[in-house]
Design a protein around this motif. Structure first.
Motif, short mmCIF file in Angstrom:
data_model
loop_
_atom_site.label_atom_id
_atom_site.label_comp_id
_atom_site.label_asym_id
_atom_site.label_seq_id
_atom_site.Cartn_x
_atom_site.Cartn_y
_atom_site.Cartn_z
N UNK A 74 6.28 -14.84 18.07
CA UNK A 74 5.08 -14.61 18.87
C UNK A 74 3.85 -15.33 18.32
N UNK A 75 3.86 -15.62 17.01
CA UNK A 75 2.66 -16.26 16.43
C UNK A 75 2.67 -17.78 16.56
N UNK A 76 3.74 -18.34 17.13
CA UNK A 76 3.88 -19.80 17.31
C UNK A 76 3.60 -20.52 15.99
N UNK A 77 4.12 -19.98 14.90
CA UNK A 77 3.88 -20.59 13.58
C UNK A 77 4.49 -21.99 13.49
N UNK A 78 5.58 -22.20 14.20
CA UNK A 78 6.18 -23.55 14.22
C UNK A 78 5.49 -24.34 15.33
N UNK A 79 4.95 -25.49 14.96
CA UNK A 79 4.19 -26.29 15.93
C UNK A 79 5.09 -26.69 17.12
N UNK A 100 -1.66 -15.52 10.18
CA UNK A 100 -1.84 -14.16 9.69
C UNK A 100 -1.06 -13.16 10.55
N UNK A 101 -0.79 -11.99 9.99
CA UNK A 101 -0.18 -10.92 10.78
C UNK A 101 1.33 -10.91 10.74
N UNK A 102 1.95 -11.62 9.76
CA UNK A 102 3.41 -11.61 9.66
C UNK A 102 3.94 -10.18 9.62
N UNK A 103 5.02 -9.93 10.35
CA UNK A 103 5.57 -8.57 10.39
C UNK A 103 6.72 -8.41 9.40
N UNK A 104 7.07 -9.52 8.68
CA UNK A 104 8.13 -9.41 7.67
C UNK A 104 7.51 -9.07 6.32
N UNK A 105 8.03 -8.05 5.69
CA UNK A 105 7.52 -7.68 4.37
C UNK A 105 8.68 -7.74 3.37
N UNK A 106 8.46 -8.52 2.30
CA UNK A 106 9.52 -8.65 1.28
C UNK A 106 9.92 -7.27 0.78
N UNK A 107 8.90 -6.42 0.52
CA UNK A 107 9.16 -5.08 -0.01
C UNK A 107 9.96 -4.22 0.96
#
Ligand SMILES: Nc1nc2c(ncn2[C@@H]2O[C@H](COP(=O)(O)OP(=O)(O)O)[C@@H](O)[C@H]2O)c(=O)[nH]1
Ligand SMILES: [Mg+2]
Length: 267
Positions: free
Chosen positions: A100-105, A215-222
């Protein structure tokens, strides 16, 4: 509510999994719709509202007047479950998914379409391609985890150095069959989806991408790492002893093509 004139049937359908994305989705949809208008083939978006409790679904409903967007609801939580529901709702000759964040151009879509049209069945973005341009503001733990994760799944995912990039495209019939077999509901689903494609004899082509750290990634390593490792163990158990790789080379290397205007390579 009036829908936009959809014109000819879509040649490409793009799934956007969305769990409580009311904040990031408007900008993402605007970017994606803008990019689709520049593509040489008709394309459609399927937003999968993944059990959201915010205004995600309302944003998509309102958007249907502005662009070729469909809404699918998936009650099972997890990116894997959402992508599966979206892929199974596709009908086009080519289908894929983006975050959803379109992080990949999205400029990489032209290359994706050209490769799919050439007959490459699986075309995926790789942030570890030597020609990728990756903006990543110091998340060393996550980077290290990603490298370790990708080493662990080499045999399952055709030796792909980056299985987790949210930018993957496929021949439609192949990915619908692979998605029907998909059981992993969480973030490790990419590995299982690729495995199902490879087991059907498909080679994976990885392409360079320009990747922005949004910003706002929903993946958390922890919070998510342990679940990912458990999922991997389950994928392996279900995969049995058969080698996952197709008889032919499972990974098909793309010739050296730059990802975009900036080519500061990071592999
Ligand atoms: N965390 C999470 N993300 C989900 C879920 N279902 C769908 N998604 C979507 O999966 C994508 C994950 O991308 P993102 O949050 O940017 O994670 P990143 O991998 O850290 O960039 C987003 O589009 C999410 O909305 C879910 O149950 N949990
Ligand atoms: Mg992201």
């Amino acid at each position: 509510m009036r829908n936009v004139d959809r014109g000819p049937a879509a040649a490409l359908e793009i799934v956007v999994p969305a769990h409580n994305e009311a904040e990031r989705l408007p900008a993402g949809l605007a970017e994606l719709c803008g990019r689709l208008r520049g593509l040489p083939v008709p394309a459609e978006i399927i937003v999968v509202d993944n059990a959201s409790t915010d205004g995600t679904a309302d944003i998509v409903r309102a958007w249907r007047d502005l662009g070729p967007v469909r809404l699918v609801r998936c009650e099972t939580l997890g990116k894997g479950a959402a992508v599966r529901a979206g892929l199974l709702a596709t009908r086009a000759p080519y289908a894929g998914f983006v975050d959803a964040d379109m992080a990949t151009d999205l400029t990489a879509l032209d290359r994706v379409l050209a490769l799919l049209a050439e007959g490459r069945p699986v075309v995926v973005g790789s942030r570890r391609h030597a020609l990728s341009d990756v903006e990543d503001h110091g998340r060393p733990l996550r980077r290290l985890g990603a490298v370790a994760f990708n080493r662990m799944v080499r045999d399952l995912a055709g030796d792909l150095p980056d299985t987790q990039c949210g930018f993957k495209f496929f021949a439609g019939p192949l990915v619908r069959a692979a998605a029907a077999d998909l059981r992993t509901t969480g973030f490790a689903f990419d590995v299982e989806l690729l495995m199902h494609c490879i087991r059907r004899g498909a080679a994976v082509t990885d392409i360079p991408v320009v990747w922005h750290d949004r910003p706002g990634s929903t993946f958390s390593v922890g919070r998510h790492s342990a679940a990912c490792l458990m999922d991997l163990a389950r994928i392996r158990l279900r995969a049995g002893r058969r080698p996952a790789t197709a008889p032919a080379a499972a990974r098909s290397l793309e010739p050296a093509v730059a990802a975009g205007p900036s080519q500061a390579g990071r592999g």
